[in-house]
Each structure stands twice: as structure tokens, then as C-alpha cells.
Design a protein around this motif. Structure first.
Motif, mmCIF file in Angstrom:
data_model
loop_
_atom_site.group_PDB
_atom_site.id
_atom_site.type_symbol
_atom_site.label_atom_id
_atom_site.label_comp_id
_atom_site.label_asym_id
_atom_site.label_seq_id
_atom_site.Cartn_x
_atom_site.Cartn_y
_atom_site.Cartn_z
ATOM 1 N N THR A 169 26.701 50.351 81.668
ATOM 2 C CA THR A 169 25.260 50.166 81.835
ATOM 3 C C THR A 169 24.660 51.540 82.088
ATOM 4 O O THR A 169 25.386 52.453 82.503
ATOM 5 N N PRO A 170 23.363 51.737 81.797
ATOM 6 C CA PRO A 170 22.348 50.735 81.546
ATOM 7 C C PRO A 170 22.463 50.108 80.159
ATOM 8 O O PRO A 170 22.999 50.699 79.228
ATOM 9 N N GLN A 171 21.939 48.879 80.094
ATOM 10 C CA GLN A 171 21.756 48.190 78.838
ATOM 11 C C GLN A 171 20.269 47.892 78.703
ATOM 12 O O GLN A 171 19.640 47.445 79.660
ATOM 13 N N GLY A 172 19.705 48.206 77.535
ATOM 14 C CA GLY A 172 18.263 48.090 77.356
ATOM 15 C C GLY A 172 17.888 47.129 76.244
ATOM 16 O O GLY A 172 18.610 47.013 75.239
ATOM 17 N N PHE A 173 16.739 46.454 76.426
ATOM 18 C CA PHE A 173 16.310 45.430 75.472
ATOM 19 C C PHE A 173 14.787 45.354 75.430
ATOM 20 O O PHE A 173 14.120 45.574 76.455
ATOM 21 N N MET A 177 13.172 39.984 73.696
ATOM 22 C CA MET A 177 14.550 39.687 73.321
ATOM 23 C C MET A 177 15.347 39.155 74.495
ATOM 24 O O MET A 177 15.985 38.090 74.410
ATOM 25 N N ILE A 178 15.332 39.866 75.615
ATOM 26 C CA ILE A 178 16.179 39.447 76.735
ATOM 27 C C ILE A 178 15.649 38.172 77.381
ATOM 28 O O ILE A 178 16.413 37.317 77.825
ATOM 29 N N ASP A 179 14.321 37.996 77.378
ATOM 30 C CA ASP A 179 13.760 36.741 77.906
ATOM 31 C C ASP A 179 14.212 35.553 77.057
ATOM 32 O O ASP A 179 14.633 34.513 77.588
ATOM 33 N N GLN A 180 14.132 35.691 75.735
ATOM 34 C CA GLN A 180 14.537 34.597 74.851
ATOM 35 C C GLN A 180 16.034 34.343 74.947
ATOM 36 O O GLN A 180 16.492 33.191 74.912
ATOM 37 N N ALA A 181 16.823 35.419 75.076
ATOM 38 C CA ALA A 181 18.271 35.253 75.147
ATOM 39 C C ALA A 181 18.672 34.500 76.412
ATOM 40 O O ALA A 181 19.536 33.604 76.366
ATOM 41 N N TYR A 182 18.047 34.837 77.527
ATOM 42 C CA TYR A 182 18.383 34.126 78.768
ATOM 43 C C TYR A 182 17.880 32.693 78.735
ATOM 44 O O TYR A 182 18.524 31.788 79.284
ATOM 45 N N ALA A 183 16.762 32.458 78.090
ATOM 46 C CA ALA A 183 16.261 31.092 77.967
ATOM 47 C C ALA A 183 17.209 30.232 77.140
ATOM 48 O O ALA A 183 17.321 29.012 77.365
ATOM 49 N N PRO A 192 28.525 34.873 80.947
ATOM 50 C CA PRO A 192 28.566 36.157 80.229
ATOM 51 C C PRO A 192 28.930 37.278 81.189
ATOM 52 O O PRO A 192 28.567 37.245 82.372
ATOM 53 N N THR A 193 29.640 38.271 80.698
ATOM 54 C CA THR A 193 30.047 39.383 81.559
ATOM 55 C C THR A 193 29.034 40.518 81.578
ATOM 56 O O THR A 193 29.097 41.379 82.450
ATOM 57 N N ASP A 194 28.121 40.534 80.608
ATOM 58 C CA ASP A 194 27.039 41.514 80.651
ATOM 59 C C ASP A 194 25.849 40.971 79.860
ATOM 60 O O ASP A 194 25.916 39.901 79.246
ATOM 61 N N ASP A 195 24.754 41.705 79.877
ATOM 62 C CA ASP A 195 23.526 41.238 79.235
ATOM 63 C C ASP A 195 23.587 41.363 77.730
ATOM 64 O O ASP A 195 22.942 40.588 77.010
ATOM 65 N N ALA A 196 24.371 42.321 77.241
ATOM 66 C CA ALA A 196 24.565 42.429 75.801
ATOM 67 C C ALA A 196 25.172 41.141 75.257
ATOM 68 O O ALA A 196 24.772 40.644 74.198
ATOM 69 N N GLU A 197 26.130 40.557 75.990
ATOM 70 C CA GLU A 197 26.755 39.319 75.537
ATOM 71 C C GLU A 197 25.740 38.188 75.480
ATOM 72 O O GLU A 197 25.782 37.346 74.566
ATOM 73 N N VAL A 198 24.811 38.154 76.450
ATOM 74 C CA VAL A 198 23.761 37.131 76.435
ATOM 75 C C VAL A 198 22.959 37.238 75.146
ATOM 76 O O VAL A 198 22.672 36.246 74.476
#
Length: 235
Positions: A169-173, A177-183, A192-198
Motif C-alpha cells: 500500500t498505498p492503493q489508489g482508486f 470505483m471503490i464505492d461500487q466495488a465495496y457495494a 478480501p486481503t486488500d482493496d485491489a482484490e475488492v
């Protein structure tokens, strides 16, 4: 033509610091432990709180520490830095951090408090790629020989390493994108082990950004010894 530096800050940062850190041994949570006299979490925070493009930083902490943080952290809480209770899983902590970021944060960075040596150059490139519409992960190409191991510690095969990277990290989005992925993240699926995987699971494009091995993750007591030596070298 204006550059990002000429525009109002629009980067929101979530610092994940809600873990118990049991592998670091007994004592206070590892994120509060000093590295050469400076708390690890503070070392992880400074590159973001001092960055001109960062609008707001949210730190996800163990719930008991949100109302009673260490004195040095409590003094930092204010208009640009908020503390929120983290969750049982990393994804829960990131969700809490995302919810606390202001609407003006169009680019989101997520960083682990256990990586106290992130460089400004890495942050800049991750922001640039996220602004271009893709997920970006600080990473280092794998140099070790990798073995796939089965029962009784028996080697099944040697894994080709040319396409393998260590995700940091950091991982940037982009915020959308990240809101939709978490939804879209299924609560009954594997964590998931990191946000990229999400974002990968949601079908979004994610790429790696070459990082420095100095951006190591502090997990064990041996890692703290390595961090002390690195802090002396970098100061």
C-alpha cells in the motif's frame, strides 16, 4: 493548463490501523509502538497529512481507542484528520473510513499503518494512475524462488515468478470505483486481503506501480528491529 497541484485538494486517505497486531508480541497495539522514538502510525500518517493534494485523512482504529487515542494522535484530530472505529475484518475498517470521507474526495487512497516508510514518489504515482481511471497498487516484483507446498511440508512444484508481485500500500482508486466495488462485495464470500482484490472481484481494472522494498510491512518483533535500522538509515 492547470495541474493537480494547482487544483483544490481532492484526495481522501483511509489509514487502516484497527488490527490487534498479536504477532508483534505483548504490549500496546503495534501501530502505537515507537520506531526510533516515533510511533509507527505517526510515521505512516505524515506523508499523507503533509501532501498538498490530500483533502482529508481518516484513521480506522480499534474501537476502544477512538474516544481515548494516544495523546499525540488526539492532538492531530481535527478538520483534516478523523478517527473512526474499525471492524472485525480489514474490509469493515475500510468501509468505515470511506463513509467518513467528505464528498469532495474524488480519489481514494488506502494505506496500512503497518507500512511506516512509504515514499512521496510512490504516493504521487498512485494518485496519478487513480486520476486516470484505474486502480493502482504499490508493489514490488517477486525475486525469491516460490514453492507450492502440500501436506507434510512437501514441495509440489516451483512456481514461475516472472509474473508475481508483492502487493503493498498505498492503493489508489477513483471514488466511484471503490464505492461500487465495496457495494458489490458479497458478505458470504471469502474476506478480501486488500482493496485491489475488492475491485478485481467487481471487474474493475487494477494495475501495479513499482515501489521500493523500503515500504515494508511491520508484523513481528523482528520486523521492528529491521524498521529501527531502516529508520536510522533514512533519517
Amino acid at each position: 493548463m492547470s495541474s493537480p497541484a494547482d487544483s483544490p485538494p481532492d484526495v481522501g486517505v483511509v489509514i487502516v490501523a484497527a488490527g490487534a497486531g498479536v504477532r508483534a508480541g505483548p504490549g500496546e497495539p503495534k501501530q502505537f509502538r515507537p520506531i526510533l522514538g516515533v510511533p509507527m502510525l505517526l510515521r505512516a500518517l505524515r506523508p499523507f497529512t503533509s501532501h498538498p493534494e490530500v483533502l482529508h485523512v481518516v484513521v480506522a482504529l480499534p474501537p476502544a481507542y477512538v474516544e481515548r487515542p494516544p495523546e499525540w494522535l488526539g492532538k492531530l484530530r481535527g478538520e483534516r484528520l478523523a478517527l473512526v472505529p474499525g471492524g472485525a475484518q480489514r474490509a469493515d475498517s475500510v468501509r468505515a473510513g470511506l463513509a467518513a470521507l467528505p464528498a469532495g474526495a474524488a480519489v481514494i487512497l488506502v494505506h496500512d499503518a503497518a507500512r511506516p516508510f512509504v515514499g512521496r514518489g510512490t504516493i504521487d504515482v498512485v494518485i496519478t494512475r487513480a486520476r486516470a481511471g484505474v486502480g493502482a497498487v504499490a508493489a514490488v516484483p517477486l525475486s525469491d524462488t516460490v514453492k507450492e507446498v502440500v501436506e507434510d511440508h512437501r514441495i509440489a512444484k516451483t512456481v514461475v515468478r516472472e509474473r508475481l508481485w508483492r502487493a503493498y500500500t498505498p492503493q489508489g482508486f477513483p471514488r466511484a470505483m471503490i464505492d461500487q466495488a465495496y457495494a458489490a462485495l458479497r458478505p458470504d464470500g471469502p474476506p478480501p486481503t486488500d482493496d485491489a482484490e475488492v475491485c478485481e472481484r467487481a471487474g474493475f481494472p487494477v494495475e501495479v506501480v513499482t515501489d521500493s522494498p523500503h515500504n515494508l510491512k511491520i508484523t513481528t518483533t523482528d520486523d521492528f528491529r529491521i524498521a529501527e535500522a531502516l529508520a536510522r538509515e533514512l533519517r
